[in-house]
Motif scaffolding. Structure first.
Motif, PDB file in Angstrom:
ATOM      1  N   ALA A 185       0.785  -0.989   0.071  1.00 22.68           N
ATOM      2  CA  ALA A 185       0.242   0.017   0.114  1.00 22.68           C
ATOM      3  C   ALA A 185       0.972   1.150  -0.037  1.00 22.68           C
ATOM      4  CB  ALA A 185      -0.967  -0.248   1.109  1.00 22.68           C
ATOM      5  N   TYR A 186       1.811   1.267   0.913  1.00 20.95           N
ATOM      6  CA  TYR A 186       2.795   2.336   0.842  1.00 20.95           C
ATOM      7  C   TYR A 186       3.601   2.559  -0.730  1.00 20.95           C
ATOM      8  CZ  TYR A 186       2.998   2.748   5.837  1.00 20.95           C
ATOM      9  OH  TYR A 186       2.603   2.985   7.213  1.00 20.95           O
ATOM     10  N   ASN A 187       3.899   1.346  -1.399  1.00 22.47           N
ATOM     11  CA  ASN A 187       4.353   1.724  -2.752  1.00 22.47           C
ATOM     12  C   ASN A 187       3.591   1.976  -3.771  1.00 22.47           C
ATOM     13  OD1 ASN A 187       7.090   0.300  -1.807  1.00 22.47           O
ATOM     14  ND2 ASN A 187       6.209  -1.596  -2.451  1.00 22.47           N
ATOM     15  N   TYR A 188       2.297   1.820  -3.543  1.00 23.75           N
ATOM     16  CA  TYR A 188       1.085   2.062  -4.372  1.00 23.75           C
ATOM     17  C   TYR A 188       1.063   3.665  -4.253  1.00 23.75           C
ATOM     18  CZ  TYR A 188      -3.284   2.331  -6.948  1.00 23.75           C
ATOM     19  OH  TYR A 188      -4.216   2.587  -7.849  1.00 23.75           O
ATOM     20  N   ARG A 189       0.925   4.050  -2.947  1.00 24.34           N
ATOM     21  CA  ARG A 189       0.649   5.489  -2.624  1.00 24.34           C
ATOM     22  C   ARG A 189       1.963   6.451  -3.288  1.00 24.34           C
ATOM     23  NH1 ARG A 189      -3.087   7.892   0.546  1.00 24.34           N
ATOM     24  NH2 ARG A 189      -2.581  10.035   1.399  1.00 24.34           N
ATOM     25  N   TYR A 190       3.031   5.726  -2.987  1.00 25.87           N
ATOM     26  CA  TYR A 190       4.245   6.489  -3.661  1.00 25.87           C
ATOM     27  C   TYR A 190       4.333   6.380  -5.285  1.00 25.87           C
ATOM     28  CZ  TYR A 190       8.887   8.263  -4.018  1.00 25.87           C
ATOM     29  OH  TYR A 190      10.255   9.196  -4.314  1.00 25.87           O
ATOM     30  N   PHE A 191       3.910   5.453  -5.776  1.00 27.70           N
ATOM     31  CA  PHE A 191       3.569   5.231  -7.176  1.00 27.70           C
ATOM     32  C   PHE A 191       2.613   6.130  -7.559  1.00 27.70           C
ATOM     33  CE2 PHE A 191       0.152   3.732 -10.273  1.00 27.70           C
ATOM     34  CZ  PHE A 191       0.898   3.775 -11.322  1.00 27.70           C
ATOM     35  N   LEU A 192       1.540   6.682  -6.882  1.00 22.80           N
ATOM     36  CA  LEU A 192       0.675   7.675  -7.335  1.00 22.80           C
ATOM     37  C   LEU A 192       1.309   9.030  -7.247  1.00 22.80           C
ATOM     38  CD1 LEU A 192      -2.696   6.388  -5.375  1.00 22.80           C
ATOM     39  CD2 LEU A 192      -2.303   6.363  -8.103  1.00 22.80           C
ATOM     40  N   LEU A 193       2.129   9.233  -6.362  1.00 24.24           N
ATOM     41  CA  LEU A 193       2.714  10.361  -6.044  1.00 24.24           C
ATOM     42  C   LEU A 193       3.698  10.942  -7.336  1.00 24.24           C
ATOM     43  CD1 LEU A 193       3.669  10.543  -2.350  1.00 24.24           C
ATOM     44  CD2 LEU A 193       1.841  11.827  -3.511  1.00 24.24           C
ATOM     45  N   THR A 194       4.395   9.620  -7.728  1.00 27.29           N
ATOM     46  CA  THR A 194       5.252   9.964  -8.855  1.00 27.29           C
ATOM     47  C   THR A 194       4.412  10.063 -10.360  1.00 27.29           C
ATOM     48  OG1 THR A 194       5.729   7.494  -8.945  1.00 27.29           O
ATOM     49  CG2 THR A 194       7.271   8.807  -7.783  1.00 27.29           C
ATOM     50  N   LEU A 195       3.423   9.238 -10.470  1.00 27.16           N
ATOM     51  CA  LEU A 195       2.809   9.171 -11.729  1.00 27.16           C
ATOM     52  C   LEU A 195       2.159  10.421 -11.958  1.00 27.16           C
ATOM     53  CD1 LEU A 195       1.527   7.295 -13.895  1.00 27.16           C
ATOM     54  CD2 LEU A 195      -0.351   7.052 -12.773  1.00 27.16           C
ATOM     55  N   TYR A 196       1.430  11.313 -10.964  1.00 27.74           N
ATOM     56  CA  TYR A 196       0.794  12.463 -11.162  1.00 27.74           C
ATOM     57  C   TYR A 196       1.687  13.673 -10.761  1.00 27.74           C
ATOM     58  CZ  TYR A 196      -3.188   9.571 -11.844  1.00 27.74           C
ATOM     59  OH  TYR A 196      -4.158   9.034 -12.445  1.00 27.74           O
ATOM     60  N   ASP A 197       2.863  13.494 -10.641  1.00 23.98           N
ATOM     61  CA  ASP A 197       4.030  14.615 -10.460  1.00 23.98           C
ATOM     62  C   ASP A 197       3.889  15.426  -9.217  1.00 23.98           C
ATOM     63  OD1 ASP A 197       5.332  14.065 -13.103  1.00 23.98           O
ATOM     64  OD2 ASP A 197       3.799  15.039 -14.069  1.00 23.98           O
ATOM     65  N   LYS A 198       3.386  14.509  -8.143  1.00 28.26           N
ATOM     66  CA  LYS A 198       3.194  15.400  -6.895  1.00 28.26           C
ATOM     67  C   LYS A 198       4.484  15.297  -5.786  1.00 28.26           C
ATOM     68  CE  LYS A 198      -1.102  15.854  -7.659  1.00 28.26           C
ATOM     69  NZ  LYS A 198      -1.816  17.288  -7.722  1.00 28.26           N
ATOM     70  N   THR A 199       5.518  14.814  -6.102  1.00 33.38           N
ATOM     71  CA  THR A 199       6.790  14.728  -5.274  1.00 33.38           C
ATOM     72  C   THR A 199       7.491  15.970  -5.100  1.00 33.38           C
ATOM     73  OG1 THR A 199       8.239  14.161  -7.363  1.00 33.38           O
ATOM     74  CG2 THR A 199       7.205  12.332  -5.867  1.00 33.38           C
ATOM     75  N   GLU A 200       6.888  16.881  -6.138  1.00 34.24           N
ATOM     76  CA  GLU A 200       7.560  18.348  -5.617  1.00 34.24           C
ATOM     77  C   GLU A 200       6.623  19.360  -5.223  1.00 34.24           C
ATOM     78  OE1 GLU A 200      10.711  19.304  -5.762  1.00 34.24           O
ATOM     79  OE2 GLU A 200      11.185  17.217  -6.634  1.00 34.24           O
ATOM     80  N   ASP A 201       5.202  18.801  -5.228  1.00 39.51           N
ATOM     81  CA  ASP A 201       4.130  19.497  -4.668  1.00 39.51           C
ATOM     82  C   ASP A 201       4.222  19.695  -3.008  1.00 39.51           C
ATOM     83  OD1 ASP A 201       1.718  20.339  -3.304  1.00 39.51           O
ATOM     84  OD2 ASP A 201       0.541  19.535  -5.194  1.00 39.51           O
ATOM     85  N   GLN A 202       4.626  20.826  -2.593  1.00 37.83           N
ATOM     86  CA  GLN A 202       5.101  21.013  -1.138  1.00 37.83           C
ATOM     87  C   GLN A 202       3.897  20.734  -0.112  1.00 37.83           C
ATOM     88  OE1 GLN A 202       6.891  24.711  -0.309  1.00 37.83           O
ATOM     89  NE2 GLN A 202       8.629  24.377  -1.727  1.00 37.83           N
ATOM     90  N   GLU A 203       2.670  21.065  -0.707  1.00 39.29           N
ATOM     91  CA  GLU A 203       1.307  20.774   0.159  1.00 39.29           C
ATOM     92  C   GLU A 203       1.307  19.166   0.213  1.00 39.29           C
ATOM     93  OE1 GLU A 203      -3.414  21.953   0.399  1.00 39.29           O
ATOM     94  OE2 GLU A 203      -1.984  23.083  -1.202  1.00 39.29           O
ATOM     95  N   GLN A 204       1.240  18.683  -0.857  1.00 31.20           N
ATOM     96  CA  GLN A 204       0.965  17.169  -0.766  1.00 31.20           C
ATOM     97  C   GLN A 204       2.002  16.391  -0.030  1.00 31.20           C
ATOM     98  OE1 GLN A 204      -1.896  15.478  -2.267  1.00 31.20           O
ATOM     99  NE2 GLN A 204      -1.226  13.986  -0.814  1.00 31.20           N
ATOM    100  N   MET A 205       3.384  16.704  -0.316  1.00 36.34           N
ATOM    101  CA  MET A 205       4.508  15.936   0.372  1.00 36.34           C
ATOM    102  C   MET A 205       4.266  16.366   2.021  1.00 36.34           C
ATOM    103  SD  MET A 205       5.940  14.452  -1.670  1.00 36.34           S
ATOM    104  CE  MET A 205       7.512  13.937  -0.978  1.00 36.34           C
TER     105      MET A 205
END
Length: 328
Positions: A185-205
């Protein structure tokens, strides 16, 4: 036996409707090379499958034969591949095929071939199949929440059909609330963050980091949560987030020594390595890191060789840091 006679045998060789096919049985050389204990119906069905494969027959009776072969060996790639060929040639009812796959997966949920076949069917059906597929994968995951194939299938669905991000993030959270140790589940959540380009979204991070912290607070020995926290910070550094550094140090100070998680100590050890590389109080950081890795060798003996390696790395980084300072 006439065509009108009722066949009491389950074997194809005794079935009048297959009398036009000459079965191809394994040769003696094949049996010597790979001797497998199989039943008579297995030998019979696959002998007829070999024959229709060479004949290139695509028909309803072949589809029934393929079902028998799959029942006898659900991991046989050639059988599944030929079934896909027949499906297209016969314009087979794909919804019927999906119902058939539902049953097969329930019986054999970790069979790569059946999941691969299911992906092919979804591709043929297109967007109309997505909602049902998400529900189906969720059902399988609920039954066994670390089923690799089900999680991979869901990733493929999201990536291929652009499933709404928020919807899937909620699904991942529900699975983590059910089992906060579920690394899938953690891997899937991280997959979503990378797929939708959220890893640089400070609020989401910030939301993700806070989520990891809450799981760690509730279960300090949860390795998956610690790995998720490290993964969130990996593109910058684990010491780049002051809030995380304060959280980890507070956890260290408020936890009795005998109850400190090895993952907490290892995380701080990584923090010290970063500080040495950055030239931030390198001698002091190195001394603390060595003590941490010494303690870890006692409380986490399974990884003792790794901690010994990290101790050597501390010394290497310290020498590099001192060399840089001397060069200036």
């Amino acid at each position: 036996m006439s065509d009108n006679d009722i066949c009491s045998s389950a074997l194809y060789k005794d079935n009048a409707s297959w009398k036009d096919i000459t079965p191809i049985y394994p040769t003696k050389d094949e049996e010597v090379a790979v001797k497998i204990a199989v039943t008579e119906d297995f030998i019979d069905a696959f002998a007829y499958f070999r024959a229709v494969l060479i004949k290139n027959e695509k028909s309803e009776r072949v589809m029934a034969l393929l079902e028998d072969c799959i029942r006898l060996n659900p991991a046989n790639y050639t059988v599944w591949q030929y079934r896909r060929v027949c499906l297209k040639e016969l314009s087979w009812d794909l919804k019927k095929e999906m119902r058939y796959l539902d049953d097969i997966i329930q019986e054999s949920p970790k069979n790569y071939q059946v999941w691969h076949h299911r992906r092919f069917i979804v591709e043929q059906m297109g967007n109309s199949a997505v909602a049902d597929e998400l529900s189906f994968s969720a059902e399988i995951i609920h039954e066994e929440n670390k089923n690799y194939h089900a999680w991979q299938h869901r990733q493929w669905l999201v990536r291929t059909f652009k499933v709404p991000y928020e919807q899937e993030l909620s699904f991942a959270l529900r699975m983590l609330l059910i089992d906060s140790r579920n690394n899938s589940a953690y891997n899937y959540r991280y997959f979503l963050l990378t797929l939708y380009d959220k890893t640089e979204d400070q609020e989401q991070m910030a939301i993700e980091i806070n989520l990891a912290k809450r799981f760690i607070e509730n279960m300090p020995n949860n390795e998956s949560a610690w790995n998720y926290l490290s993964g969130l910070l990996i593109s910058h550094s684990i010491t780049s987030n002051n809030d995380v550094v304060s959280f980890v140090e507070d956890l260290y100070e408020t936890t009795p020594e005998e109850k400190r998680s090895p993952f907490l100590l290892a995380f701080i050890g990584d923090m010290m390595l970063e500080k040495i590389e950055a030239g931030a109080a390198p001698e002091e950081s190195a001394e603390r890191a060595k003590n941490l890795y010494k303690d870890l060798q006692k409380i986490d003996p399974v990884r003792v060789n790794y901690y010994k390696h990290q101790s050597l790395l501390v010394q290497t980084l310290l020498i590099k840091s001192q060399t840089k300072v001397a060069a200036k």
